[in-house]
Design a protein around this motif. Structure first.
Motif, PDB file in Angstrom:
ATOM      1  N   GLU A   2       0.809  -1.201   0.000  1.00 59.85           N
ATOM      2  CA  GLU A   2       0.000   0.000   0.000  1.00 59.85           C
ATOM      3  C   GLU A   2       0.855   1.269   0.000  1.00 59.85           C
ATOM      4  O   GLU A   2       0.414   2.309  -0.484  1.00 59.85           O
ATOM      5  N   TYR A   5       1.215   2.101  -3.523  1.00 53.06           N
ATOM      6  CA  TYR A   5      -0.008   2.690  -4.072  1.00 53.06           C
ATOM      7  C   TYR A   5      -0.149   4.141  -3.638  1.00 53.06           C
ATOM      8  O   TYR A   5      -0.552   5.007  -4.437  1.00 53.06           O
ATOM      9  N   SER A  31      -0.288   0.124 -15.274  1.00 49.51           N
ATOM     10  CA  SER A  31       0.065  -0.209 -13.892  1.00 49.51           C
ATOM     11  C   SER A  31      -0.388   0.903 -12.944  1.00 49.51           C
ATOM     12  O   SER A  31      -0.883   0.620 -11.838  1.00 49.51           O
ATOM     13  N   ALA A  34      -4.107   0.574 -12.530  1.00 48.01           N
ATOM     14  CA  ALA A  34      -4.438  -0.576 -11.683  1.00 48.01           C
ATOM     15  C   ALA A  34      -4.177  -0.262 -10.207  1.00 48.01           C
ATOM     16  O   ALA A  34      -4.964  -0.642  -9.325  1.00 48.01           O
ATOM     17  N   GLN A  35      -3.084   0.438  -9.920  1.00 46.97           N
ATOM     18  CA  GLN A  35      -2.750   0.759  -8.531  1.00 46.97           C
ATOM     19  C   GLN A  35      -3.786   1.713  -7.927  1.00 46.97           C
ATOM     20  O   GLN A  35      -4.191   1.555  -6.764  1.00 46.97           O
ATOM     21  N   GLN A  37      -6.889   1.991  -8.854  1.00 50.60           N
ATOM     22  CA  GLN A  37      -8.124   1.221  -8.681  1.00 50.60           C
ATOM     23  C   GLN A  37      -8.074   0.381  -7.399  1.00 50.60           C
ATOM     24  O   GLN A  37      -9.047   0.306  -6.641  1.00 50.60           O
ATOM     25  N   LYS A  38      -6.943  -0.246  -7.140  1.00 50.44           N
ATOM     26  CA  LYS A  38      -6.804  -1.066  -5.926  1.00 50.44           C
ATOM     27  C   LYS A  38      -6.871  -0.194  -4.673  1.00 50.44           C
ATOM     28  O   LYS A  38      -7.413  -0.601  -3.642  1.00 50.44           O
ATOM     29  N   GLU A  40      -8.547   2.628  -4.429  1.00 47.36           N
ATOM     30  CA  GLU A  40      -9.950   3.002  -4.281  1.00 47.36           C
ATOM     31  C   GLU A  40     -10.770   1.857  -3.707  1.00 47.36           C
ATOM     32  O   GLU A  40     -11.667   2.068  -2.878  1.00 47.36           O
ATOM     33  N   GLU A  41     -10.449   0.641  -4.124  1.00 48.01           N
ATOM     34  CA  GLU A  41     -11.139  -0.526  -3.565  1.00 48.01           C
ATOM     35  C   GLU A  41     -10.838  -0.667  -2.075  1.00 48.01           C
ATOM     36  O   GLU A  41     -11.716  -0.986  -1.273  1.00 48.01           O
ATOM     37  N   SER A  42      -9.577  -0.400  -1.701  1.00 47.03           N
ATOM     38  CA  SER A  42      -9.174  -0.528  -0.304  1.00 47.03           C
ATOM     39  C   SER A  42      -9.909   0.474   0.581  1.00 47.03           C
ATOM     40  O   SER A  42     -10.343   0.140   1.689  1.00 47.03           O
TER      41      SER A  42
END
Length: 291
Positions: A2, A5, A31, A34-35, A37-38, A40-42
């Motif tokens: 993280e 990210y 990349s 994708a980072q 997006q991850k 935001e998901e977190s």
């Protein structure tokens, strides 16, 4: 992961562009996407929105950026502190004699090199210090003993510490150049507290040679022992470093105590399993380089 990210998020927020962030960080643009997006998901929130060609922070993104900047700052600071070991606490267990008469100039030198390391001295006798080092209650121990070995500890001899019989200037032993065990027959002894290694050595030697003596006083305080000797109340066995000032003033005399078992050394001990921080290694270097 993280942290990576968050770093990417900071760069996108800085440039307002996935493309510029990718160029700066050396990633493919996919990349970067994708980072984010991850991330935001977190957090369960949209952090960036597109306005024309520019990516702008949402309210959630604005809030996260403040935390991301502080987290990144603290992360960089922690890497510097850990690598340099320039901050923190170094706990030292030692006896009163060494704390008062051996350590101060070395602590002064250490402070100049490691100004942000806090030194905490834990006084005690040798058994207490050894156990504290084994249990991790102190980082290192500094003891006064014959050469010390223990399967759980590493020991470094720093220097030999001469032991002397101290007496008032008008005592009958004052004119001698050295004192042997038989010279102590029927003398009034002033002893340190139980648990002191050189006290134990002296009593063992007296008993082994069947030398009679008078136990006049026992003190856990060196100054009290020296004052009693000054007033002619008896003689005592102490490390020479502990009586340097009284000798300079002529208040007492100090005669070397000669016996094969009277070989004592200032030694540094540390648990074998303990990590050798830069702060510890710096302290060892100062002690070893200033005998």
């Amino acid at each position: 992961m993280e942290m990576t990210y968050l770093r990417t998020f900071r760069e996108v927020a800085k440039y307002g562009s996935y493309t510029r962030a990718a160029e700066t960080l050396g990633y493919a643009q996919s990349s970067i996407t994708a980072q984010i997006q991850k991330l935001e998901e977190s957090y369960g929130a949209v952090l960036l929105e597109r306005f024309g060609r520019t990516m702008k922070l949402t309210m959630a993104g604005e809030a996260l950026l403040q935390y991301a900047n502080e987290i990144y700052r603290l992360h960089e600071e922690s890497k510097e502190v850990v690598s340099q070991q320039s901050k923190g606490t170094l706990a030292i267990g030692t006896i009163e004699t060494l704390a008062a008469f051996y350590l101060p100039p070395h602590l002064q030198a250490y402070r100049r090199q490691y100004p942000d390391v806090n030194i905490v001295i834990h006084p005690g006798n040798e058994p207490f210090i050894i156990e504290s080092v084994k249990e991790g209650a102190v980082d290192i121990g500094i003891i006064l003993d014959p050469p010390f070995t223990d399967p759980e500890l590493d020991s470094t001899i720093l220097r030999e510490e001469p032991l002397v019989i101290i007496a008032s200037p008008d005592h009958k032993l004052a004119g001698q150049t050295e004192v042997h065990v038989e010279d102590l027959a029927h003398e009034s002894l002033i002893l340190t507290e139980d648990g002191c290694t050189y006290r134990a050595m002296l009593l063992k030697v007296l008993k082994g040679n069947q030398v009679s003596y008078n136990l006049s006083y026992e003190f856990g305080n060196l100054e009290a022992i020296k004052q009693c000797v000054t007033y002619g109340l008896g003689i005592a066995l102490l490390p020479r470093i502990a009586v340097a000032e009284e000798l300079r003033k002529g208040q007492i005399v100090a005669i070397p105590f000669i016996h094969p078992e009277c070989k004592f050394y200032t030694q540094l001990i540390i648990a074998k399993k303990k990590w050798r921080s830069k702060a510890y290694l710096g302290f060892l270097e100062i002690l070893g380089g200033a005998n």
